[in-house]
Design a protein around this motif. Structure first.
Motif, short mmCIF file in Angstrom:
data_model
loop_
_atom_site.label_atom_id
_atom_site.label_comp_id
_atom_site.label_asym_id
_atom_site.label_seq_id
_atom_site.Cartn_x
_atom_site.Cartn_y
_atom_site.Cartn_z
N GLY A 184 33.83 18.42 -6.96
CA GLY A 184 33.09 18.23 -5.71
C GLY A 184 31.68 18.76 -5.81
O GLY A 184 30.72 18.13 -5.34
N GLN A 244 33.06 23.19 0.52
CA GLN A 244 33.88 22.48 -0.45
C GLN A 244 35.27 23.09 -0.60
O GLN A 244 36.26 22.38 -0.81
CB GLN A 244 33.18 22.44 -1.82
N LEU A 289 32.20 14.70 1.40
CA LEU A 289 31.37 15.87 1.14
C LEU A 289 30.12 15.91 2.02
O LEU A 289 29.49 16.97 2.13
CB LEU A 289 30.96 15.90 -0.34
N GLU A 298 29.52 19.62 3.43
CA GLU A 298 28.49 19.88 2.41
C GLU A 298 28.49 21.33 1.95
O GLU A 298 28.32 21.61 0.77
CB GLU A 298 27.12 19.50 2.96
N GLN A 324 35.75 10.96 -1.83
CA GLN A 324 35.39 12.37 -1.80
C GLN A 324 33.88 12.55 -1.68
O GLN A 324 33.41 13.49 -1.03
CB GLN A 324 35.91 13.07 -3.05
N LYS A 377 28.28 16.40 -5.81
CA LYS A 377 27.28 16.65 -4.78
C LYS A 377 25.87 16.50 -5.34
O LYS A 377 24.95 16.04 -4.65
CB LYS A 377 27.48 18.05 -4.21
#
Length: 407
Positions: A284, A228, A221, A225, A217, A288
């Motif tokens: 997520g 999500q 991402l 970006e 994941q 990030k």
């Protein structure tokens, strides 16, 4: 002066809140996971198939999060190429299919507290896989990385202590006067050692799939970006289709698909909305900025929350081994988070020192370029041809000498 001080205080407060958001988000997710474990255990013990539960869970998740992805992320949505499709396909296979089916099977053969204890190996597995795929760096000469490694070992050791050692019963104040008629969660007397071992193997496979999901994941991402929600919707939808295929192969009775207004519906809706759609999106966002190791470092809290909720609501017995193991888990978790915090702080300091140097280099380059342009302009000026300018003289006028008078 007063306004400037107030502005500085407001900025510091905003900075503190922004730094605390990932911690609050992951702690809240652990409460959601803990509630899912207890509700799901009740549903499974009442006879619901875990294959069907996975299908309904991700169907709810897709239905809930898809409208937000359609309306909020409709601009500049990334195109789905074949490599991106394969990433989404594998994410759906790792999370909804392998992870949750094996986890529910292990939960059915064991107990919620034991399942949470086994899943605490998630942080260790994720850390090892992140090092293998070069998402995390290790320098054994530095104290920061030594603390992270020791914290991971202590966390796993505390989870294993809770699993292997029970000890005497620790009476809680709130559980002395709670006597439920029947508990669907703590009823594991009919479980044999063979089933317990089988459940442990299932939980280990589920934890490995979960750790792989975090790693993949993080890579997905990069393409999504700023989308999500879209990625979460595609993963839940793909997981639903794959789970339907697996259920049709494993379950041949049509009666397993029946669901009413009971605990089965609550388990599917709660798991789909809270621990699939919301959790995928939140983790997520956290990964990030903080990475996969930070997101999985909070998983030990789920076991402690489940133990407390089980003793408070269902009068589950808490043993001394569980208390000691919880203390070790908290200590290991604090060590990992401290090492992660110091690592990020050192990176920020390095970037802060690099910025003035790069600015000085750019200024020097600009000055050199300006000097070169000035020299080149001077050379060009020397190369220009000289032009003689003569003024015309009228024919009526004649030059006169200085002492001569005109008539």
């Amino acid at each position: 002066m007063i306004l400037s001080e107030k502005m500085q205080q407001q900025r510091s407060c905003n900075t503190f809140l922004n730094n605390c958001k990932p911690y609050f988000a992951m702690i809240s997710l652990q409460f959601g996971y803990a509630g899912m474990n207890i509700i799901t255990k009740v549903s499974l013990n009442r006879g619901m198939s875990h294959y069907v539960l996975v299908v309904y869970r991700h169907a709810f998740a897709t239905a809930v999060i898809a409208p937000f992805a359609i309306f909020l992320e409709r601009k500049a949505r990334p195109k789905i190429t074949f490599p991106i499709f394969m990433q989404i396909f594998i994410l759906g296979l790792l999370g909804p299919v392998i992870d949750q089916n094996f986890y529910y099977a292990g939960l059915k053969y064991t107990s919620p507290t034991f399942s949470c204890a086994m899943s605490n190996m998630l942080s260790a597995m994720t850390f090892i896989m992140a090092v293998i795929f070069r998402m995390e760096k290790i320098d054994l000469k530095k104290v920061i990385y030594q603390v992270k490694i020791v914290g991971t070992i202590v966390t796993v050791g505390g989870a294993m202590l809770m699993t292997l050692y029970k000890g005497p019963v620790v009476e809680m104040v709130w559980s002395k006067h709670v006597h439920p008629r029947k508990s669907y969660v703590t009823d594991t007397t009919g479980t044999t050692d063979k089933d317990w071992f089988k459940g442990s193997i299932f939980l280990i496979i589920a934890t490995f799939a979960w750790a792989s999901l975090f790693i993949l994941q993080k890579a997905a991402l990069k393409h999504y970006e700023k989308h999500q929600l879209t990625l979460t919707t595609w993963v839940c939808f793909m997981g639903t289709l794959q789970a339907i295929a697996v259920t049709l192969v494993m379950e041949h009775k049509t009666s397993v698909w029946s669901i009413g207004w009971d605990m089965n519906l609550l388990a599917a809706a709660y798991a789909g909305i809270v621990t699939s759609s919301i959790s995928y999106y939140v983790q997520g966002l956290v990964m990030k900025t903080k990475g996969p190791v930070f997101a999985t470092a909070f998983s030990p809290l789920m076991m402690i929350i489940v133990a407390i909720m089980g003793s408070f609501i269902l009068a589950e017995k808490i043993f001394l081994g569980g208390v000691v193991g919880s203390v070790l888990i908290i200590a290991g978790l604090y060590s990992v988070l401290w090492g992660k915090y110091r690592e990020e702080k050192s990176r920020k300091e390095e970037k802060a020192t690099e910025i003035p140097q790069t600015m000085m280099i750019k200024d020097a380059q600009l000055n050199d370029a300006f000097a070169l342009k000035t020299i080149e302009a001077g050379k060009e000026a020397d190369k220009l041809p000289s032009i003689a300018i003569t003024l015309p003289i009228s024919a009526d006028t004649t030059p006169t000498k200085p002492n001569q008078e005109q008539p």
